[in-house]
Scaffold this motif. Structure first.
Motif, PDB file in Angstrom:
ATOM      1  N   MET A 259       3.487   4.681  12.814  1.00 33.51           N
ATOM      2  CA  MET A 259       3.950   3.307  12.967  1.00 33.51           C
ATOM      3  C   MET A 259       2.870   2.337  12.447  1.00 33.51           C
ATOM      4  O   MET A 259       1.698   2.445  12.818  1.00 33.51           O
ATOM      5  N   HIS A 260       3.278   1.434  11.558  1.00 36.44           N
ATOM      6  CA  HIS A 260       2.338   0.482  10.957  1.00 36.44           C
ATOM      7  C   HIS A 260       3.117  -0.756  10.530  1.00 36.44           C
ATOM      8  O   HIS A 260       4.343  -0.801  10.656  1.00 36.44           O
ATOM      9  N   PHE A 261       2.415  -1.746  10.024  1.00 37.27           N
ATOM     10  CA  PHE A 261       3.097  -2.893   9.414  1.00 37.27           C
ATOM     11  C   PHE A 261       2.404  -3.194   8.097  1.00 37.27           C
ATOM     12  O   PHE A 261       1.276  -2.750   7.862  1.00 37.27           O
ATOM     13  N   ASP A 262       3.084  -3.921   7.223  1.00 39.22           N
ATOM     14  CA  ASP A 262       2.502  -4.342   5.944  1.00 39.22           C
ATOM     15  C   ASP A 262       2.686  -5.846   5.845  1.00 39.22           C
ATOM     16  O   ASP A 262       3.823  -6.333   5.823  1.00 39.22           O
ATOM     17  N   GLU A 263       1.595  -6.563   5.825  1.00 38.32           N
ATOM     18  CA  GLU A 263       1.677  -8.030   5.767  1.00 38.32           C
ATOM     19  C   GLU A 263       0.481  -8.533   4.969  1.00 38.32           C
ATOM     20  O   GLU A 263      -0.611  -8.715   5.501  1.00 38.32           O
TER      21      GLU A 263
ATOM     22  N   TYR B  25       6.686  -3.729  12.855  1.00 34.19           N
ATOM     23  CA  TYR B  25       6.228  -2.342  12.908  1.00 34.19           C
ATOM     24  C   TYR B  25       7.339  -1.427  12.406  1.00 34.19           C
ATOM     25  O   TYR B  25       8.526  -1.644  12.707  1.00 34.19           O
ATOM     26  N   HIS B  26       6.957  -0.418  11.632  1.00 34.02           N
ATOM     27  CA  HIS B  26       7.928   0.578  11.186  1.00 34.02           C
ATOM     28  C   HIS B  26       7.250   1.938  11.078  1.00 34.02           C
ATOM     29  O   HIS B  26       6.021   2.020  10.930  1.00 34.02           O
ATOM     30  N   ALA B  27       8.070   2.990  11.196  1.00 36.90           N
ATOM     31  CA  ALA B  27       7.556   4.364  11.132  1.00 36.90           C
ATOM     32  C   ALA B  27       8.593   5.216  10.428  1.00 36.90           C
ATOM     33  O   ALA B  27       9.759   4.835  10.344  1.00 36.90           O
TER      34      ALA B  27
HETATM   35 FE   LIG Z   1       5.115   0.373   5.334  1.00 37.64          FE
END
Ligand SMILES: [Fe+2]
Ligand SMILES: O=C(O)CCC(=O)C(=O)O
Length: 278
Positions: A164-168, A248-250
């Motif tokens: 699980m992470h985010f990209d910003e 957040y997405h995984a």
């Molecule tokens: Fe991503």
């Protein structure tokens, strides 16, 4: 202090709640999404937008076959571990001290040339970007750094899932791009999908500083978003999916079959432009 203002029982007795708040976090699946659908994604009232079978299964199969001859590498293993296989440079690997390392541009040039050899005159990225132009009804261009265009359209193969992470961009690497972004989407067109697993899970939750107690390498422990609404997208071959990558997405691990996507980010700028990069 006005105690009546804070007396929960008194307030409940005297008010009628007429607005019930909808979590507004669904996956919208349609052949021809409208600009307003991407605007809702940017505003946070949709979880994901999906175009089913955007590329035909035949075209995906041809591309996979052609890619057999291409050299794949991995993200910088010090930044993304366990290693993730990909074709084309990820700008993420090259961020350094407020800019990107000069080697990025060589990698981008090499990958553009190889990609041309692989796809010939029938570039699937043209199909994807043309549809994005139709949807957005405004300029859609590669993002730039110091006036130079970034590489768009990495091919990524995920097997063991992704934490699980985010990209910003505006939070992780502020000031690097020539643009100011007000929203960021992850885009993937799945050119091969596994028989089992490989679902994309998007949580209705953005990063906050206290989450960092639960940081694991490039990701975070899923307990951070355990109580939040989420959607799960199980793509079929050729599907295009946009989601707000600041959420957040995984990705669930796949057991059988390959999971490959044509992947890039879309940034919404203050001038109503969509800028793309991988
Ligand atoms: Fe991503
Ligand atoms: O492969 C996917 O479904 C999403 C991968 C991802 O983390 C992203 O596109 O930001």
């Amino acid at each position: 202090m006005n105690t009546a203002l804070h007396d929960a029982a008194l307030v409940a007795e005297n008010t009628e709640v007429i607005q019930h708040i909808d979590p507004l976090f669904d996956v919208l699946s349609k052949d021809e999404p409208a600009r307003s659908d991407l605007v809702r994604l940017a505003a946070g009232t949709l979880a994901a937008v999906r175009i089913p079978h955007h590329l035909s299964a035949e075209r995906c199969a041809e591309l996979i076959k052609a890619l057999d001859t291409a050299d794949f590498d991995t993200y910088d293993e010090r930044r993304i571990f366990p290693p993730v296989t990909k074709f084309g440079p990820a700008v993420f690997d090259y961020y350094l001290d407020g800019t990107i390392r000069p080697e990025y541009w060589e990698h981008a040039e090499r990958s553009r040339a190889t990609w041309k050899q692989i796809v010939g005159d029938d570039d699937p990225l043209d199909t994807l970007v043309a549809e994005l132009r139709r949807i957005w009804q405004g300029p859609v261009e590669p993002a730039t750094v110091g006036g130079r265009e970034l590489f768009v359209g990495m091919v990524r193969e995920l097997t063991g899932g992704a934490r699980m992470h985010f990209d910003e961009l505006m939070r992780e690497f502020p000031g690097v791009f020539d643009h100011e972004l007000v929203a960021q989407f992850g885009f993937n067109c799945y050119i091969s999908v596994p028989e089992e697993g490989g679902e994309l899970v998007v949580y209705r939750r953005r990063w906050k500083p206290s989450d960092d107690e639960k940081r694991i390498g490039y990701g975070w422990n899923e307990s951070v978003a355990a109580d939040e609404p989420r959607v799960q997208v199980k793509p079929t071959v050729g599907d295009s999916v946009w989601f707000d990558s600041r959420n957040y997405h995984a990705i669930n691990p796949n057991t059988a079959g390959r999971r490959l996507s044509l992947a890039f980010f879309c940034g919404v700028t203050t001038e109503n432009k969509l800028v793309l990069w991988s």
